[in-house]
Scaffold this active site. Structure first.
Site, PDB file in Angstrom:
ATOM      1  N   SER A   1       3.790   2.069   8.121  1.00 54.39           N
ATOM      2  CA  SER A   1       3.522   1.200   7.911  1.00 54.39           C
ATOM      3  C   SER A   1       4.891   1.257   7.009  1.00 54.39           C
ATOM      4  O   SER A   1       5.995   1.827   6.276  1.00 54.39           O
ATOM      5  CB  SER A   1       2.610   1.961   6.139  1.00 54.39           C
ATOM      6  OG  SER A   1       1.322   1.757   7.093  1.00 54.39           O
TER       7      SER A   1
ATOM      8  N   ASP B   1       0.905  -7.738   2.327  1.00 53.87           N
ATOM      9  CA  ASP B   1       1.535  -6.484   1.772  1.00 53.87           C
ATOM     10  C   ASP B   1       3.170  -5.840   2.107  1.00 53.87           C
ATOM     11  O   ASP B   1       2.967  -4.806   3.311  1.00 53.87           O
ATOM     12  CB  ASP B   1       0.725  -5.455   3.256  1.00 53.87           C
ATOM     13  CG  ASP B   1      -0.125  -4.529   2.904  1.00 53.87           C
ATOM     14  OD1 ASP B   1       0.795  -3.718   1.149  1.00 53.87           O
ATOM     15  OD2 ASP B   1      -0.020  -3.656   3.696  1.00 53.87           O
TER      16      ASP B   1
ATOM     17  N   HIS C   1       0.518  -1.542  -0.218  1.00 51.74           N
ATOM     18  CA  HIS C   1       0.007  -0.027   0.079  1.00 51.74           C
ATOM     19  C   HIS C   1       0.980   1.220  -0.014  1.00 51.74           C
ATOM     20  O   HIS C   1       0.815   2.209  -0.075  1.00 51.74           O
ATOM     21  CB  HIS C   1      -0.533  -0.270   1.189  1.00 51.74           C
ATOM     22  CG  HIS C   1      -0.584   0.611   2.730  1.00 51.74           C
ATOM     23  ND1 HIS C   1      -0.105  -0.709   3.152  1.00 51.74           N
ATOM     24  CD2 HIS C   1      -0.272   1.856   2.762  1.00 51.74           C
ATOM     25  CE1 HIS C   1       0.199  -0.288   4.728  1.00 51.74           C
ATOM     26  NE2 HIS C   1       0.145   0.963   4.319  1.00 51.74           N
TER      27      HIS C   1
END
Length: 697
Positions: free
Chosen positions: A629, A205, A68
């Protein structure tokens, strides 16, 4: 207030030697002094993507981060005919790697200096908030200019403890970033928004980028002649696995936390600010979805925009739900009362706490007007026009006197943002968004409307004609305005430029009021924070600063949790769970070759001896937030064992209050990443480039 206990704390690197006992308690073998050293691995291998974290995993500039986090780069290179979002992308050679985008950057922190004394020198307690803020900003700009004599570096001076300390951070800025490998979103975003912030999770991810520089080894603008960046340090990858209770380290660039905010600030967020933001985001996404429906090209163009809004929306909703589930304001009330009692006994200034409350109230009131202003400006063309006109006005001043964000050092970033619209703008969609935004603005409480704004805004029914009377949707014509002076703007007949000029004074008034409020906050809050630190230190408790997008290190253990009575979750999920979740319908569509590999149990060296299969994701007690992230998750020896990508839904309120019993970060296990690369996507060239420790079978 917030105290450091259990695995709480987002620590600045220089604080780590103070935590030797804690690191030893958890089981970290890596010496604290080495862990604190920005010039040595592992911290020298960490980097920021300007909103996400990442790390080097080869000596040729190969970088691993979340799927992402690279989503914008994937989307910009995709079309309805060549959809790398759904199909994935793999460059088998460096020559096949794709540009991540004109605004893509990598930032490698190499030096941090405490410049508090320089920034605060000459500050007087009798100054107005605006004058104080201006003096601080001018000092910061001068120190940044000094730091950026070498144009290879980007420097910043964020405040810590809300203005108590200032550190100058020097970062090597890589301007040529390329996409190397990303699995299909059926892996990288498996579960989509349904699973976002949820556990159990089965999302791969991850993705890979590469840093490129000029032939002289220095950062350069994107060019076919550039060569891979020679990363001095990079992380060794360990596929040896981990188990429940194992220690982990996590390093990255967490965005923002609010652990030291007062109870009234929590109530404002819970009852006023967050509900408005949720409603606004929901409405905006609905408009985009309606405007792009039935148009595959439009869906791809707005995929990254929608994903970003949805991610923020779910987090904000999770914060509200968390506040309702556990009365954090009441917990803070108790801590605040305890602090105020201590403060009153130990400080002669009895009026300080009243002043603190007054300044906080003015901040909240202005925040409401700023929200209304943002709704009234929800158009890419209007935002572009306002930015261009402001740049023209600022360019007429000496560079040192220009507003931060509009100095010469910022022009390339502005140009990149304006250029990025080429891949994420369509007239009918932006028109629909702005029309709906104006309708929503008109329904907001009139008391929150900035004074004088209403009469200047177009009527919703006239928006369509404005788009017909503007050329800013054309990239070349939009970028051409970068070279125009203010006089040219005043002579323009472009509808959005004319509107930007009309709105400019309102925007400047809000900005000046914000400077006054911030200046007062910067005067009062540091006094408050110094008192909090003194109070905590008197109890033998170390204090960390709220996250502010700077490099931080946290630690914890692999750990399950109990979200409610009688329910225990975690800490691992496995590939069998992918088969269980697979429905063949979005967002639970797994690729056929992945399902086949699972059914045939082609697990090889990635099979966990205890689980009997390949782990996908795992939980830890590490203290994380947005911006983390892509952060590297390391084992006790400092080897890469996973990537941080999310938190459990029950953990979202950790931005305000860290509850060690239920706060869990979600990480993708490195073994799943390696297994997908080998068995599913056959990314053998990327695997060979990395240094991987495999288990002996």
């Amino acid at each position: 207030m917030s105290m450091a206990y259990a695995d709480e704390g987002q620590w600045q690197p220089h604080q780590l030697p103070q935590l030797k006992a804690e690191l030893k308690r958890v089981g970290i073998v890596l010496p604290a002094e080495k862990l604190a050293d920005l010039t040595k691995a592992p911290l020298s291998a960490m980097l920021s993507l300007g909103g996400c974290s990442a790390s080097f995993v080869s000596d040729a500039g190969l970088v691993v981060t979340n799927h992402h986090c690279a989503y914008g780069a994937i989307q910009r290179n995709s079309s309805a005919q060549k959809n790398y979002i759904s199909d994935g992308f793999l460059a088998k050679t460096m020559s096949e790697e794709l540009p991540a985008g004109s605004d893509s950057r990598m930032y490698i922190t190499d030096k941090v200096d405490n410049v508090t004394a320089q920034v605060l020198q000459g500050i007087s307690p009798t100054m107005t908030g605006k004058d104080r803020h201006a003096m601080v900003e001018n000092k910061i700009k001068a120190l940044i200019t000094e730091c950026e004599q070498d144009k290879a570096y980007r420097c910043s001076i964020p405040s810590f403890h809300r203005g108590m300390e200032y550190y100058r951070i020097r970062q090597l800025m890589i301007r040529d970033v390329r996409l190397v490998y990303a699995p299909s979103d059926k892996i990288g975003n498996f579960g989509g928004e349904v699973d976002n912030f949820e556990w159990p999770r089965h999302t791969g991810d991850f993705s890979f980028l590469r840093a490129y520089v000029g032939k002289d080894g220095r950062p350069a603008d994107p060019s076919p002649d550039n060569i891979p960046y020679k990363s001095k340090d990079f992380l060794t990858i360990s596929a040896l696995g981990l188990k429940n209770g194992d220690p982990i380290l996590l390093a990255g660039y967490p965005g923002r936390t609010s652990r030291y905010k007062l109870p009234e600030e929590i109530r404002f967020a819970r009852d006023v600010s967050y509900p408005k933001r949720i409603a606004e985001s929901q409405s905006d996404v609905e408009v985009i979805n309606a405007a792009t429906q039935g148009n595959p090209d439009a869906v791809v163009r707005y995929a990254s925009v929608v994903k970003g809004i949805n991610n923020g929306l779910k987090k904000t909703q999770g914060l509200v739900d968390g506040f309702n589930r556990k009365d954090i304001a009441a917990i803070k009330d108790e801590q605040d009362a305890e602090f105020r009692s201590w403060f009153s006994k130990n400080n002669p200034d009895k009026d300080f706490l009243k002043e603190l409350d007054t300044v906080i109230a003015s901040d909240m009131a202005l925040t409401e007007e700023e929200f209304a202003w943002s709704v009234a400006n929800n158009s890419e063309l209007l935002r572009s026009a306002r930015t261009l006109y402001r740049l023209a006005l600022e360019t007429a001043k000496p560079d040192a006197q220009r507003e931060a964000g509009f100095q010469q050092r910022d022009v390339a970033f502005i140009a990149a943002r304006l250029n990025r619209l080429e891949q994420s703008y369509m007239q009918n969609v932006d028109q629909a968004r702005y029309t709906a935004a104006l309708q929503r603005y008109n329904k907001l409480d009139a008391k929150t409307h900035p004074q004088g704004l209403d009469i200047l805004l177009p009527m919703p029914e006239s928006v369509a004609s404005m788009y017909q009377q503007s050329e800013l949707g054309n990239t070349a014509k939009r970028l051409a305005w970068l070279k125009q002076d203010a006089a040219a703007f005043l002579q323009s007949d472009d509808a959005f430029i004319k509107l930007a000029i009309k709105l400019h004074d309102i925007g400047m008034t809000l900005e000046e009021r914000r400077k006054e409020v911030n200046g007062n906050l910067e005067r009062v809050i540091p006094q408050y924070m110094q008192a909090v630190i003194t109070w905590k230190n008197s109890q033998g408790k170390p204090v960390y600063a709220d996250a502010n997008s700077t490099l931080r290190v946290t630690y914890g253990t692999v750990a399950p949790y109990s979200p409610k009575d009688g329910v225990t979750k975690g800490p691992f999920t496995t590939v069998e769970g992918i088969v269980e979740k697979h429905t063949g319908k979005e967002p639970f569509i797994a690729p056929d070759n992945l399902l086949t590999a699972i059914k045939e149990k082609r697990y090889g060296v990635f099979k966990d001896a205890t689980l009997g299969t390949v782990p996908v994701d795992f939980l830890s007690s590490a203290d994380t937030t947005g911006g983390n992230s892509g952060s590297a998750v390391l084992n006790k020896n400092g080897e890469l064992i996973g990537l941080n990508f999310d938190s459990t839904y029950e953990s979202i309120t950790k931005d305000w209050y860290f509850d060690s019993a239920i706060t869990r970060a979600i990480h993708v296990d490195i073994r799943y990443m390696l297994w997908v690369m080998k068995e599913v996507d056959h990314a053998d060239n990327v695997l060979k480039e990395m240094s991987v420790k495999y288990p002996i079978k």
